[in-house]
Design an enzyme around this catalytic site. Structure first.
Site: not given
Ligand SMILES: NC(=O)c1ccc[n+]([C@@H]2O[C@H](COP(=O)([O-])OP(=O)(O)OC[C@H]3O[C@@H](n4cnc5c(N)ncnc54)[C@H](OP(=O)(O)O)[C@@H]3O)[C@@H](O)[C@H]2O)c1
Length: 325
Positions: A52
């Site tokens: 990351y």
């Molecule tokens: N194993 C893997 O390959 C893998 C891959 C991806 C992720 N991950 C893990 O999963 C975690 C979460 O991933 P993700 O960030 O893709 O998850 P997500 O929960 O689908 O998306 C989070 C994003 O959604 C938006 N969001 C969240 N709450 C919101 C709200 N109330 N209103 C509007 N937009 C909102 C924000 O984007 P904005 O910041 O643009 O507003 C936030 O950064 C990562 O941090 C990581 O630890 C693992």
């Protein structure tokens, strides 16, 4: 906060906080405020990875930020820290998959030491193989993870981005070697189903590296209750909330059925006076086998919205409607 057990012995908060963008697009001050608030609300389960940061700066930025924060708060013992290896680039500045470090034994042994240093801790609570790496013999990978667990360098081990048959094979190979088996599966999973071609793990739509949790994974989890699903990107990176962010077509989510399902999600959210994001998380929290949503937030208000999902009760009729849409 609700709590769950993983690996048959570690208690974690039912929501896991992702820190993928911490130190990158989420600056230090905001990330620190989010972490403080998560812990104040009873959150204990935090996810990072050794790669990351590599899309915007240096790989390891998230781990370093987390390490500094734990040191300054003196709260390491109250937390369950998960990190991963295998997808860090060997070519700083170029995160393309052809440069990923992979999951050979030597990589794993060296990567874990680097993560421990960046995190400033002496044991990783949950260590994942980040992305299945078919060019390394699976017995080598599971042997290396098993040795780390036997040595106590890591506590639980898990894997991410893997098809169900590879997961079963990995666990069988570990049993053959007499070492610990993966007990946590971290997979992409949200309320919308991607199209079948994207879902089968050999995606023609989307990347072949990131199979969505699908019916075969759930069948496996149903029969193997020692294994828990951690569901990453449950909020579809904001697509449920931002009208200007369409469902990601490259991952197979932009198809007619997805919009029908989304409409049911919106109806249930309206009935409950909740947001679609909250209903997605609540729906996961109501599932059996257990699903632990691993979500992201780039502000404290986004975090608060997600945290409030633990208070939502979905009745059987609402669950049926959501499940069958
Ligand atoms: N194993 C893997 O390959 C893998 C891959 C991806 C992720 N991950 C893990 O999963 C975690 C979460 O991933 P993700 O960030 O893709 O998850 P997500 O929960 O689908 O998306 C989070 C994003 O959604 C938006 N969001 C969240 N709450 C919101 C709200 N109330 N209103 C509007 N937009 C909102 C924000 O984007 P904005 O910041 O643009 O507003 C936030 O950064 C990562 O941090 C990581 O630890 C693992």
């Amino acid at each position: 906060m609700l709590y769950r057990t993983i690996g048959n012995r570690r208690t974690v908060s039912a929501l896991c906080l992702g820190t993928m963008n911490f130190g990158g697009t989420t600056d230090h001050e905001t990330a620190t405020a989010i972490l403080d608030r998560f812990v104040a609300a009873g959150g204990t389960f935090i996810d990072t990875a050794n790669n990351y940061g590599q899309w915007t700066g240096d790989a390891g930025e998230s781990e370093e930020l987390l390490g500094r924060w734990m040191h300054s708060r003196g709260n390491r013992d109250q937390l369950v820290i998960a990190t991963k290896c295998g997808a860090k680039t060997t070519m700083p500045g170029n995160p393309d998959d052809e440069y990923w470090e992979g999951l050979g034994a030597a990589v794993i042994e060296s990567a874990v030491k680097d993560s421990l240093t960046r995190l400033g801790i002496d044991r990783i609570d949950l260590y994942y193989a980040h992305i299945d790496n078919r060019s390394t013999p699976l017995e080598e990978t599971v042997g290396a993870f098993g040795r780390l667990a036997a040595e106590g360098v890591v506590d639980l081990i898990g894997c991410s981005n893997i098809t169900s048959w590879r997961l079963e094979r990995a666990r069988q190979l570990a049993a053959d070697q007499g070492v610990a088996q993966y007990s946590v599966l971290q997979q992409r999973y949200t309320y919308l189903w991607p199209s079948p071609l994207a879902q089968d793990g050999l995606q023609r739509l989307g990347s072949p590296h990131f199979p969505h949790a699908g019916v075969e994974h759930f069948d496996y989890l149903d029969e193997h209750r020692d294994m828990t699903l951690v569901a990453y990107s449950p909020l579809l990176a904001g697509s449920y909330s931002h009208p200007e962010r369409p469902f990601p077509a490259e991952r197979g989510y932009a198809h007619p059925t997805a919009y029908v399902r989304f409409e049911v999600l919106r109806q249930v959210a309206q009935e409950l006076g909740a947001t679609p994001n909250q209903v997605v998380l609540a729906w996961m929290l109501h599932q059996d086998p257990v699903v632990i949503p691993l979500f992201g937030a780039s502000s404290v208000s986004q975090l608060d919205e997600a945290l409030d999902a633990v208070e939502i009760r979905l009745d059987a009729e609402q669950m049926d409607r959501l499940n069958n849409a």
